[in-house]
Design a protein around this motif. Sequence first.
Motif, short mmCIF file in Angstrom:
data_model
loop_
_atom_site.label_atom_id
_atom_site.label_comp_id
_atom_site.label_asym_id
_atom_site.label_seq_id
_atom_site.Cartn_x
_atom_site.Cartn_y
_atom_site.Cartn_z
N THR A 172 -47.27 1.73 8.67
CA THR A 172 -48.15 1.29 7.70
C THR A 172 -49.40 0.93 8.53
O THR A 172 -50.39 0.69 7.77
CB THR A 172 -47.62 0.12 7.03
OG1 THR A 172 -47.39 -1.00 7.76
CG2 THR A 172 -46.61 0.30 6.06
N ALA A 173 -49.72 0.73 9.79
CA ALA A 173 -50.56 0.16 10.24
C ALA A 173 -51.89 1.27 10.12
O ALA A 173 -51.60 2.32 10.08
CB ALA A 173 -50.49 0.14 11.81
N ALA A 174 -53.27 0.67 9.91
CA ALA A 174 -54.33 1.49 9.69
C ALA A 174 -54.61 2.48 10.78
O ALA A 174 -54.90 3.65 10.75
CB ALA A 174 -55.38 0.73 9.17
N THR A 175 -54.34 1.63 11.88
CA THR A 175 -54.82 2.51 13.39
C THR A 175 -53.71 2.08 14.41
O THR A 175 -53.39 1.06 14.39
CB THR A 175 -56.25 2.15 13.78
OG1 THR A 175 -57.26 2.19 12.93
CG2 THR A 175 -56.57 2.85 15.06
N VAL A 176 -53.34 3.19 15.19
CA VAL A 176 -52.42 3.01 16.13
C VAL A 176 -52.91 3.66 17.24
O VAL A 176 -53.27 4.77 17.45
CB VAL A 176 -50.94 3.58 15.85
CG1 VAL A 176 -50.04 3.41 16.87
CG2 VAL A 176 -50.19 2.76 14.57
N LEU A 177 -53.07 2.83 18.55
CA LEU A 177 -53.77 3.51 19.72
C LEU A 177 -52.52 3.63 20.84
O LEU A 177 -51.95 2.58 20.90
CB LEU A 177 -54.87 2.58 20.22
CG LEU A 177 -55.11 2.62 21.61
CD1 LEU A 177 -55.97 4.32 21.78
CD2 LEU A 177 -56.13 1.70 21.84
N CYS A 178 -52.12 4.71 21.30
CA CYS A 178 -51.10 4.81 22.27
C CYS A 178 -51.93 4.90 23.73
O CYS A 178 -52.67 5.70 23.89
CB CYS A 178 -50.48 6.04 22.14
SG CYS A 178 -49.54 6.15 20.36
N THR A 234 -58.99 -3.92 12.19
CA THR A 234 -58.48 -4.28 11.06
C THR A 234 -57.08 -3.64 11.12
O THR A 234 -57.03 -1.98 11.50
CB THR A 234 -59.21 -3.65 9.89
OG1 THR A 234 -59.78 -2.42 10.21
CG2 THR A 234 -60.19 -4.60 9.44
N ASP A 235 -55.95 -4.16 11.02
CA ASP A 235 -54.55 -3.67 11.08
C ASP A 235 -54.34 -2.66 11.96
O ASP A 235 -53.87 -1.51 11.69
CB ASP A 235 -54.50 -3.24 9.51
CG ASP A 235 -52.81 -2.63 9.34
OD1 ASP A 235 -52.05 -3.43 10.19
OD2 ASP A 235 -52.76 -2.20 8.17
N ALA A 236 -54.54 -3.25 13.35
CA ALA A 236 -54.40 -1.96 14.23
C ALA A 236 -53.26 -2.52 14.99
O ALA A 236 -53.04 -3.60 15.35
CB ALA A 236 -55.76 -2.09 15.11
#
Lengths: 439, 831
Positions: B416-422, B493-495
Amino acid sequence: MSQQPLAPVLTRNWPAPRSWSLDVYQEQGGYAGLRKALGADPDQLIQLVKDSGLRGRGGAGFPTGLKWSFIPQGTQGAAAKPHYLVINADEGEPGTCKDIPLMMADPHSLIEGCVITSYAIRANFCAIYVRGEALHCIRRLRHAVEQAYAEGYLGKDILGSGFDLDIVVHAGAGAYICGEETALLDSLEGRRGQPRLKPPFPATAGLYAAPTVVNNVETIATVPAIVIGGSEWFRSMGTEKSPGPKIYSLSGHVERPGQYEAPLGVTLRQLLELAGGMKDGVPLKFWTPGGSSTPLLTAEHLDVPLDFEGAVAAGSMLGTTALMVFNETVSVPWAVMKWTEFYKHESCGKCTPCREGCYWLLQILQRMVAGEGTESDIDTMLDICDNILGRSFCALGDGAVSPITSGIKYFRQEFLDLCAVQPAVARPDQLRDLVGTQA
Amino acid sequence: MTLIQDTSTGSRPVPEGHVRLTVDGAEVDAPKGEILIRTCERLGIIVPRFCDHPLLDPAGACRQCLVEVELGGRPMPKPQASCTMTVADGMVVKTQHTSHVADKAQQGVMELLLINHPLDCPICDKGGECPLQNQAMTNGREDSRFIERKRTFPKPVAISTQVLLDRERCVLCQRCTRFTEQIAGDVFIDLLERGSNQVIGVAEDKPFQSYFSGNTIQICPVGALTSAAYRFRSRPFDLVSTPGVSEHDSSGAAIRTDTRRGAVMRRLAGNDPEVNEEWIDDKTRFAFRYLTSQGRITTPLVRGESGELESASWTDALRIAAEGLLAARTGVTGTGPHGEQTTCQGVGVLAGGRLTYEDAYAYAKFARVALRTNDIDFRARPIGGADRGEELRFLAAHVVGTTPENGGVTYRDLETAATVLCVALDPEEEASSVFLRLRKGAWAATGQRVLHLGQWSTPSVVKTSATLIPAVPGTEADVLAGLADEVLDALRTDAVILVGERAAEVPGLYAEVSALAGRTGARVAWIPRRAGDRGALDAGALPTLLPGGHPVSDAAARSALASAWGIAAGDLPAEPGRDTEAILAAATAGELAALVVGGVDPYDLTDPESALVALRSVGFLVSLELHTSAVTELADVVLPVAPDVNRAGSYLNWEGRRREFASTLAAPGMLPDCRVLDTLGVEMDVDLFVQTPAAAAGQLAALGTRPASGGSDQRERTHPPAAPAPAGQAYLATWRRLIDDSTLTVDEPHLAGTGRVAYLLVGAGTAARLGLAEGVAAAVATDRGAIELPVKLADLPDGVVWLPGNSPGSAVRTTLGVGHGALVTVSTGGN
């Protein structure tokens, strides 16, 4: 019959030499409807078509104006996506031969209709999905589209109205299922042509999940005439609930098979008169009102009014008004078997009832026609039909059982006659195996 | 989810967001948008079905679930597929139990499904657990009226080395094709042909090379898809099923192990909606033959007079090990290279990443109490850079002690996260369940944004619709420090930032992740590759952290721990210990007298060659192992330990979620590490009280865990931007693939056949400059050795090549002695 039922609207230009050319079309008053339409408000056009009572000519008879009004308009949500017009020219119903002749003889009437419709529903892209085997027709249609572009009827700023439209003529690959509108859309998107789950309906999520109108060729080719003539004029033809003219394609044992345009509600008796009667005077045995997917009718039904309501009242459907006429020389079980071969071949395979049912029904029919059927096979077939009708994913399965159930309904004795000489077991060779003798 | 109501809902208002309908006479409230077949399920009414699957989009293809529906007081003209119809207020539904029409429709569809289905249940893998078989019994006709010819196909068709297809048995429900498209994103299989000739198939020369192909076998409702490894091996009703947890990665995926007469026959995905849902990757499913491989060690081994390892009794082996370790703890006097007398003292512990939480705790306690040292490290993987403490500081600040209960990042958060950084993580290769969650977000088109700091658009990047942030290997930290404002805004936000264990190979990267999280407020989760890593962290198998995550340097924590352990506070070593690299260096330098190694493969380490030197140099080497390895070959005492099927315990998955499992198969003599260490402790006159995993777990629970301390690490940004690679050279990017030459995939040829082919990846410009051509072999070399592979072009940054870390023909660390970020020589191959 004294009164001439012919009311040439759609076929008006057909007799002209080189009727398909832009020059001839314009000489006959072509594209005047477009000029008039571009001066009107799109919503007025939708209202006009609603008022005219035009119903879809692809078989289901859904009110065309109503379909157009389902397209969400505005700038919010689904409406903000591009809108599309898709023309179903995948004419594949056995016996149906009206859209391809229309596109051969008068492609510009379709193109003009496309521009008017696209303007009304605010679409800037229109695809015409033509059956791939109709190569000549595709070439002619593509040429007509090129001409229309050159003349400013297509492309940017059409006739100075500020309205843009591109038309792509797409060749299908000849699958019957791609005449089903959602399978057509999948095929047009480059996917495997199989019907989609509805909802969402094409009006909200059609081509590329954008609002889309899918209409039949004949429906859209009728639109320019309505724009010119008005809804009152249109309603002066046909019946109250099924107004307007319609192209009836007559084939089979008639003297002059072909396309006959007549107001909706015309009867086969009238059409046969136009077509010169039954071939060589051999009496009529059975016929289909709208292709093989509509339950067949018999000589009793010669005076059934061929409009949407009349055909239903007679226990059939108007379908595509493909009248296949068979005389007394034709065996009903044999004809039904041939039709079933078609459906078995064309079932898309997505759902169980249609895929497996057609496979089974065909084998039973082939066995019966080969003289190896039993009376119980008839009951089995009717029960299989009952398990397909209304249980399959799309209407293909419903259409597949129509010839069988109606054939048995009117001509059960013919099926029984095939079994009369049979022993009590299912197959003679089985009995031979069992008792070691010739039964 | 709404619970079932009785029929007396009468006056109660319909809850917000719900509708009220009637199913078979029972009134029920259902959430808006629920599919009818689920509502029926909640009422205990099972409508038969094949194509329906709760985790796949509805298809409505099989038509088995037809029911009668009345809407707005009017009966619908046709029976409706309950798997596609959503509930509506006032709907009246009649299933096969109350409607003759529905019952007949279902029996009709069942008969049609069976007309072409072979009657080979007695030899079909699915027979006995087959939805078609079961539902044919409950909802089908007693006999068939079909006397015509059945459809036949050549069989089986191998659609990969692992998956076999029997087209005759297929009911074309499209579960497998929908799974591959929607869940895995691997569109290798599709429907071919039309109508009754329709079949599932693969494209020519494009087999079903999906890491998740085994799931299609499991969700196939008939026996059409079977696995080469399991086909004809056993009958479902002879199997005993035991729930378990995957030992192959840090996902904590629920699995089910099916055994027969003491042997594992197959493994299936378990169902845990919070973790792996119903999916596992093929390695988790198929890689279990290591249990029975030839290299398994089942008895203790002691190096005898001859210098060869010989079987020994547990008593002898433990005594010899204890004597050696006690001597090493006290100090060993030897002779130096120049004849001088030397003394070396102390024992280092390399715990390895495959331990359960409880076993890792046993190592941590054994090191502190029995060996009196903090020289313990579970990290059996490359740790690069000058500042090796960076990862330890990061783990203490952001990871240790985090759990779903105390606000740690969860699988659901990823969805559900707005942004995901791998960062330094290729989810599909290194944490497949994480990949599937990200893919789920991408498929649902929720607008989730996935960013991927890496080198090229890997399948993970493509299938999660991610944006690649390219970085030359070694400069990831600098790229992260220079992220565009727009990306920084997105992270506010939400990341979630997912950082892989490979971050340890890039100097400054952990610090930069930490700083980035501090700047943006994004949440951070650490995703190691191995199952045991997270548990070992929380259990204190590190030189700087005690069990429970307390720093070694914290005197109060030491004293509390000493009192819990019942030892004098002064007996706990106060100085932080050595890490893996330092332990090995100390062993080589003669500063450590002995090593205890638990399941570490030296070829996984930063420099395998020097690791082997250390293992050879050390005076006394004790190995706790499953299999013969480079360590056991050099060990003085080898103590066999139990694999997961023979032990109980738990893993902490990357979320910090405790995943307990019980022993699947009793195996006398197979002891878990904790039991071995406990007994070894007794031989050394020390009581660890970790005889069983349960005892160890009890101690862990009593100790509690300190939550991560937070804060951000400081990093000196002194690294100059990477110099362009000199002529003929390139920077090496590398990481491991899911299916490669790893130890636990031994003896699995079918699985190995579905691994990705190894290529040398390079950007087009770099290829041109280096004179490489696509499809032609090229060599990557260091002074140690060279790896030669065919070249494939990909979107790598300029001056960068990529090699799979440990695939057939490409064992990077072993062959080249270097890893990610190194400068290597690249030349056209084929000398």
